[in-house]
Design an enzyme around this catalytic site. Structure first.
Site, short mmCIF file in Angstrom:
data_model
loop_
_atom_site.label_atom_id
_atom_site.label_comp_id
_atom_site.label_asym_id
_atom_site.label_seq_id
_atom_site.Cartn_x
_atom_site.Cartn_y
_atom_site.Cartn_z
N ASN A 191 -9.62 27.06 9.13
CA ASN A 191 -10.67 26.54 10.01
C ASN A 191 -10.15 25.93 11.31
O ASN A 191 -10.81 25.99 12.34
CB ASN A 191 -11.57 25.55 9.26
CG ASN A 191 -10.80 24.43 8.62
OD1 ASN A 191 -9.59 24.50 8.41
ND2 ASN A 191 -11.50 23.36 8.27
N LYS B 139 3.08 28.86 5.69
CA LYS B 139 2.32 29.98 5.13
C LYS B 139 0.89 29.85 5.63
O LYS B 139 0.12 29.05 5.14
CB LYS B 139 2.33 29.96 3.59
CG LYS B 139 1.82 31.28 3.01
CD LYS B 139 1.10 31.13 1.69
CE LYS B 139 -0.30 30.63 1.83
NZ LYS B 139 -1.23 31.59 2.52
N PRO B 140 0.53 30.64 6.64
CA PRO B 140 -0.82 30.54 7.19
C PRO B 140 -1.84 31.17 6.26
O PRO B 140 -1.50 31.95 5.36
CB PRO B 140 -0.72 31.30 8.51
CG PRO B 140 0.37 32.30 8.29
CD PRO B 140 1.34 31.64 7.35
N GLY C 30 -6.49 21.84 2.23
CA GLY C 30 -7.39 22.80 1.60
C GLY C 30 -8.30 22.12 0.60
O GLY C 30 -8.52 20.90 0.66
N SER C 31 -8.82 22.88 -0.33
CA SER C 31 -9.77 22.35 -1.30
C SER C 31 -9.09 21.45 -2.32
O SER C 31 -7.89 21.57 -2.59
CB SER C 31 -10.48 23.49 -2.03
OG SER C 31 -9.59 24.15 -2.91
N GLU D 54 -4.14 16.85 2.06
CA GLU D 54 -5.36 16.61 2.84
C GLU D 54 -6.40 17.57 2.28
O GLU D 54 -6.39 18.77 2.58
CB GLU D 54 -5.10 16.86 4.33
CG GLU D 54 -6.19 16.28 5.21
CD GLU D 54 -7.10 17.35 5.80
OE1 GLU D 54 -8.26 17.41 5.35
OE2 GLU D 54 -6.66 18.10 6.66
N LEU D 55 -7.27 17.03 1.42
CA LEU D 55 -8.13 17.87 0.60
C LEU D 55 -9.59 17.81 1.04
O LEU D 55 -9.90 17.40 2.15
CB LEU D 55 -7.97 17.48 -0.87
CG LEU D 55 -6.51 17.47 -1.38
CD1 LEU D 55 -6.45 17.05 -2.84
CD2 LEU D 55 -5.83 18.81 -1.16
#
Length: 498
Positions: free
Chosen positions: A163, A186-187, A242-243, A264-265
């Site tokens: 995002n 790792k994108p 991410g989640s 950072e979730l």
């Protein structure tokens, strides 16, 4: 690559469809590739190398070899290279924004804004590189001296989402490189091209080969490849955005080697507007905090609580402002809200809307996907939301705004905190006493007080509870995530008497 690109870059050499390892653009051992879609059309416009577990060792080993030299580089040299990276990114601003628009679907104006925002991190950490400090103390045993020195932790891995591909990369990479670490990025499979362009510019800025590697892969291979990176014995630090569900898996993988981890979730962020709040100010903030990136940000307002005295007026003004949005392809200059990045996002929104309506929610606008090519969903506002609805308990990650009515401060604090997550919270009030109470009582790592913008290079970014741990950006704390503390104790002999 045989596919004709639907855009033209000012500097075509910034386009790469292979990974970066040890300063070389390399394909995977399998030679497999994966498709990259333009969310605005749903069409494939590029492809990229699919790396697999067998490729991981080569990336990590080159990063380790580079680290053994890079860690001893003078901090001022690292700072100078970061400043040059900053200059080159700024110079390539248009091209990078174009790549972001076609990878994510966001409007070009938002993509340009992301690049400008991200540049702050390169500038900030260039300064932080020279501010790493240890300490010296006299302990309780008087003939001793205790020293603490700070050193780079080693090879670091960044697992990043789609995002905000530019901001996420620069925020993580700049901190690691300022500290003296090397990094493997790792994108997301949706956004490798913008990441590879940034890595190209890092090479041009003078960073030695292997200091910044980029390993690309598709969605099918992402879980196994990420696990291999997390468990590799030479990797000492992992940063993940991410989640929450995936973050728990990453933490579990890292636990085997006791890696240092920054998480950072997800967010389930409340935005609260009190009767005495400035409605226009709150609406203006929410227009960004809800519709920017088509609602696909973990810090976006997930639940909007409005006090009963202004509920109807707030809904009216928010509806009027929302109906002025123009949904379209991100490359159209008139577009103010772009496509969702994946078709999965549309399917999730449909579930949330159906659930809310079935439980009494009233659709004030939108509520449906937009027919035609691309992954578009109407900006949607639903009133009369309740705590039993799916949207209350799950992160939306899309252009759906749910309005909840509340009566008292105590009630809304309880409702706002009634979530397993704690990334950000926002409130609007003119009452100074309430401002302090809300700051202290809301359970979130970041609090927006009469504002919806709480992220900047100068301030720590991160959540609490199941929104993760560790901080990115800010003074001292972010670069500490890439450092170890080493304690030395010295016994001092007695001074001889003259």
């Amino acid at each position: 690559m045989s596919t004709q690109l639907p855009f033209k870059l000012r500097d075509s050499s910034l386009f790469h469809d292979t990974a970066l390892n040890n300063g070389q653009w390399v394909h995977s051992k399998s030679r497999d590739t994966f498709a990259i879609e333009d969310p605005g059309t749903g069409k494939v416009f590029a492809s990229c190398a699919t790396n697999k577990v067998a490729d991981v060792d080569g990336f990590v080993e080159s990063s380790q070899n580079a680290f053994l030299k890079y860690r001893d580089m003078n901090p001022r040299q690292r700072a100078q290279m970061l400043l040059e990276w900053h200059r080159l990114i700024k110079e390539a601003r248009e091209d990078i924004a174009t790549l972001v628009t076609y990878e994510t679907g966001k409007p070009k104006s938002e993509a340009l804004g992301e690049v400008d925002y991200a540049l702050g991190f390169a500038w900030w950490f260039a300064g932080e590189a020279e501010r790493v400090r240890g300490s010296i103390a006299i302990p309780s045993v008087s003939n001793r001296r205790t020293f603490v020195i700070k050193q780079p932790i080693g090879v670091s891995v960044a697992l990043v989402p789609w995002n905000f591909p530019v901001a996420m990369i620069i925020r993580k990479v700049a901190a690691a490189l300022a500290a003296g670490c090397t990094m493997i990025v790792k994108p997301s499979p949706e956004t490798p091209l913008s990441t590879l362009a940034l890595a190209d510019l890092a090479l041009r800025a003078g960073f030695p080969s292997g200091v910044l590697n980029v390993i690309t892969t598709d969605n099918d291979n992402t879980p196994e490849l990420s696990e291999a990176l997390c468990k590799h014995p030479l990797v000492r630090k992992v940063t993940f955005t991410g989640s929450t569900a995936v973050g728990k898996l990453v933490a579990r993988h890292c636990s085997y080697g006791l890696k240092k981890v920054t998480m950072e979730l997800g967010g389930n962020c409340p935005l609260i507007v009190f009767n005495d709040g400035d409605i226009d100010q709150a609406v203006a903030a929410l227009m960004i905090l809800k519709w920017r990136t088509a609602g696909q940000a973990c810090t976006h307002a997930n639940r909007v609580y409005v006090q009963s005295g202004i509920y109807d007026e707030f809904a009216k003004r928010m509806l009027a402002a929302t109906q002025k949005l123009k949904v379209g392809h991100g490359n159209d200059a008139s577009t103010t809200m772009g496509a969702l990045t994946t078709v999965r996002g549309i399917e999730k929104l449909e579930r949330h809307v159906d659930d809310a309506v079935s439980k009494g929610g009233k659709v004030l606008c939108g509520g449906k996907r937009i027919d035609g090519p691309g992954y578009f969903f109407q900006p949607t506002i639903i009133s009369d939301m309740t705590s039993s609805m799916l949207t209350t308990n799950e992160e939306i990650f899309g252009p759906l705004l749910g309005l909840y009515k509340f009566e008292s401060e105590g009630e809304v604090v309880r409702l706002a905190n009634n979530t397993s997550m704690g990334l950000a919270s926002y409130f609007f009030t003119r009452d100074v006493d309430r401002t302090w109470r809300m700051l202290e009582s809301l359970e979130a790592g970041m609090i927006g007080m009469n504002t919806g913008n709480s992220s900047a290079a100068e301030s720590p970014f991160g959540g609490i509870k199941e929104s993760g741990y560790g901080k990115e950006a800010g003074k001292d704390v972010a670069i500490e995530e890439y450092l170890i503390s080493k304690t030395g104790t010295l016994t001092v002999g007695e001074v001889s008497k003259l």
